[in-house]
Motif scaffolding. Structure first.
Motif, PDB file in Angstrom:
ATOM      1  N   UNK A  40       0.844  -1.197   0.000  1.00 12.51           N
ATOM      2  CA  UNK A  40       0.000   0.000   0.000  1.00 12.51           C
ATOM      3  C   UNK A  40       0.880   1.248   0.000  1.00 12.51           C
ATOM      4  N   UNK A  41       1.949   1.224   0.811  1.00 13.46           N
ATOM      5  CA  UNK A  41       2.865   2.364   0.889  1.00 13.46           C
ATOM      6  C   UNK A  41       3.532   2.624  -0.461  1.00 13.46           C
ATOM      7  N   UNK A  42       3.901   1.559  -1.144  1.00 12.67           N
ATOM      8  CA  UNK A  42       4.534   1.701  -2.459  1.00 12.67           C
ATOM      9  C   UNK A  42       3.583   2.413  -3.419  1.00 12.67           C
ATOM     10  N   UNK A  43       2.314   2.035  -3.346  1.00 11.83           N
ATOM     11  CA  UNK A  43       1.330   2.681  -4.203  1.00 11.83           C
ATOM     12  C   UNK A  43       1.290   4.191  -3.917  1.00 11.83           C
ATOM     13  N   UNK A  44       1.277   4.548  -2.639  1.00 13.69           N
ATOM     14  CA  UNK A  44       1.194   5.960  -2.247  1.00 13.69           C
ATOM     15  C   UNK A  44       2.439   6.729  -2.682  1.00 13.69           C
ATOM     16  N   UNK A  45       3.600   6.083  -2.561  1.00 14.85           N
ATOM     17  CA  UNK A  45       4.852   6.726  -2.981  1.00 14.85           C
ATOM     18  C   UNK A  45       4.814   6.970  -4.494  1.00 14.85           C
ATOM     19  N   UNK A  46       4.329   5.970  -5.224  1.00 17.95           N
ATOM     20  CA  UNK A  46       4.236   6.124  -6.685  1.00 17.95           C
ATOM     21  C   UNK A  46       3.277   7.245  -7.071  1.00 17.95           C
ATOM     22  N   UNK A  47       2.293   7.468  -6.211  1.00 21.72           N
ATOM     23  CA  UNK A  47       1.330   8.547  -6.457  1.00 21.72           C
ATOM     24  C   UNK A  47       1.858   9.897  -5.965  1.00 21.72           C
ATOM     25  N   UNK A  75       5.298 -16.144   0.079  1.00 22.37           N
ATOM     26  CA  UNK A  75       4.177 -15.222  -0.100  1.00 22.37           C
ATOM     27  C   UNK A  75       4.516 -14.153  -1.147  1.00 22.37           C
ATOM     28  N   UNK A  76       3.630 -13.980  -2.098  1.00 31.22           N
ATOM     29  CA  UNK A  76       3.805 -12.925  -3.104  1.00 31.22           C
ATOM     30  C   UNK A  76       2.713 -11.875  -2.865  1.00 31.22           C
ATOM     31  N   UNK A  77       3.107 -10.609  -2.816  1.00 30.78           N
ATOM     32  CA  UNK A  77       2.118  -9.537  -2.655  1.00 30.78           C
ATOM     33  C   UNK A  77       1.913  -8.868  -4.004  1.00 30.78           C
ATOM     34  N   UNK A  78       0.639  -8.729  -4.364  1.00 26.90           N
ATOM     35  CA  UNK A  78       0.309  -8.077  -5.627  1.00 26.90           C
ATOM     36  C   UNK A  78      -0.321  -6.720  -5.357  1.00 26.90           C
ATOM     37  N   UNK A  79       0.159  -5.719  -6.081  1.00 30.52           N
ATOM     38  CA  UNK A  79      -0.421  -4.379  -6.028  1.00 30.52           C
ATOM     39  C   UNK A  79      -1.061  -4.134  -7.388  1.00 30.52           C
ATOM     40  N   UNK A  80      -2.366  -4.034  -7.400  1.00 29.90           N
ATOM     41  CA  UNK A  80      -3.117  -3.930  -8.658  1.00 29.90           C
ATOM     42  C   UNK A  80      -2.597  -4.937  -9.691  1.00 29.90           C
ATOM     43  N   UNK A  83       3.295  -8.124  -9.153  1.00 33.73           N
ATOM     44  CA  UNK A  83       4.095  -8.703  -8.074  1.00 33.73           C
ATOM     45  C   UNK A  83       5.112  -7.655  -7.607  1.00 33.73           C
ATOM     46  N   UNK A  84       4.960  -7.170  -6.368  1.00 39.80           N
ATOM     47  CA  UNK A  84       5.847  -6.088  -5.888  1.00 39.80           C
ATOM     48  C   UNK A  84       6.817  -6.560  -4.797  1.00 39.80           C
ATOM     49  N   UNK A  85       6.962  -7.862  -4.643  1.00 38.65           N
ATOM     50  CA  UNK A  85       7.860  -8.392  -3.592  1.00 38.65           C
ATOM     51  C   UNK A  85       9.252  -7.768  -3.621  1.00 38.65           C
ATOM     52  N   UNK A  86       9.779  -7.563  -4.810  1.00 38.98           N
ATOM     53  CA  UNK A  86      11.147  -7.055  -4.936  1.00 38.98           C
ATOM     54  C   UNK A  86      11.270  -5.555  -4.690  1.00 38.98           C
ATOM     55  N   UNK A  87      10.162  -4.867  -4.471  1.00 35.70           N
ATOM     56  CA  UNK A  87      10.204  -3.402  -4.390  1.00 35.70           C
ATOM     57  C   UNK A  87       9.850  -2.831  -3.018  1.00 35.70           C
TER      58      UNK A  87
END
Ligand code: DC
Length: 219
Positions: A40-47, A75-80, A83-87
């Protein structure tokens, strides 16, 4: 109904390493809830939203769809759908996760996902509010902590191994700041549940800490 093990504690206490080991030993599924807040934080940073922009966080978090899956037991986390595991394992993302996680919309969304995952399978779930809010009926609850210097040293080693330049003092300062932020927020602050067992991993190996938690299943 699955068997649920809830592990809460401050950053760097070894929650994920220990939880993963327990899951492997018992054949349970490991659920890393911090990774969801990080996505979720990655999404906000990208925004291009800043940690201080609470109103914008409140609006924008609705657009992020977070889901998880498993590949080879990981566990793999998907943002929209991505796969954002590496980020998500950077200090920037961690700090944004800590700043955005008090938002009620963020929490509602992610807690629901976490409760669904634990409803019908055996899970070891780690986070900040698992024993207190997400899984109040978990069979085993642990509050895992360690001295802040020890935690900083562990994170320093981890970053060094990945070739990231860093300072131990800076990391410890960051950890103390993040603890304070997580423990003093109004909604679901980090705290030991009344029925949680305190495990201090400062002078324990991963194996010892994992075994101490597993032993609690037989109480
Ligand atoms: O465990 P971690 O460092 O990956 O977590 C990142 C941030 O996410 C943490 O500082 C606070 C937040 N978090 C939370 O509020 N509730 C959880 N169950 C897990 C993490």
């Amino acid at each position: 109904m699955g068997i649920n093990i809830a592990i809460d504690g401050p950053a760097g206490a070894g929650k994920s390493t220990i939880a993963k080991r327990i899951a492997r030993k018992l054949g349970y599924i490991y659920v890393d809830t911090g990774a969801m807040y990080r996505a979720m934080a990655l999404y906000l940073i990208r925004e291009k939203i800043l940690p201080s922009e609470t109103e914008k966080i409140n609006e924008k978090c609705r657009e992020a769809d977070i889901s998880i899956g498993y590949e080879n037991g990981e566990q793999i986390v998907y943002l929209n759908g991505e796969n954002v595991n590496g980020l998500i394992r950077t200090e920037e993302v961690g700090n944004m996760a800590s700043a955005s996680s008090p938002n009620p919309n963020v929490r509602r969304k992610l807690v629901e996902l976490q409760q669904k995952l634990a409803a019908d399978q055996n899970v070891v779930m780690d986070g900040r509010d698992i024993g207190t809010c997400v899984l109040p009926d978990a069979q085993v609850k642990v509050y895992l902590t360690a001295d802040s210097r020890v935690r900083a040293e562990r994170r320093y080693k981890e970053l060094e191994e990945r070739g990231v330049q860093c300072s131990l003092d800076e990391i410890e300062k960051d950890i103390i700041e993040r603890d304070h932020q997580d423990m003093t927020r109004d909604i679901s602050p980090l705290m030991q549940a009344e029925d949680a067992v305190l495990v201090d991993s400062s002078h324990m190996t991963i194996e010892e800490a994992a075994d101490a938690v597993i032993a609690l299943l037989d109480r």
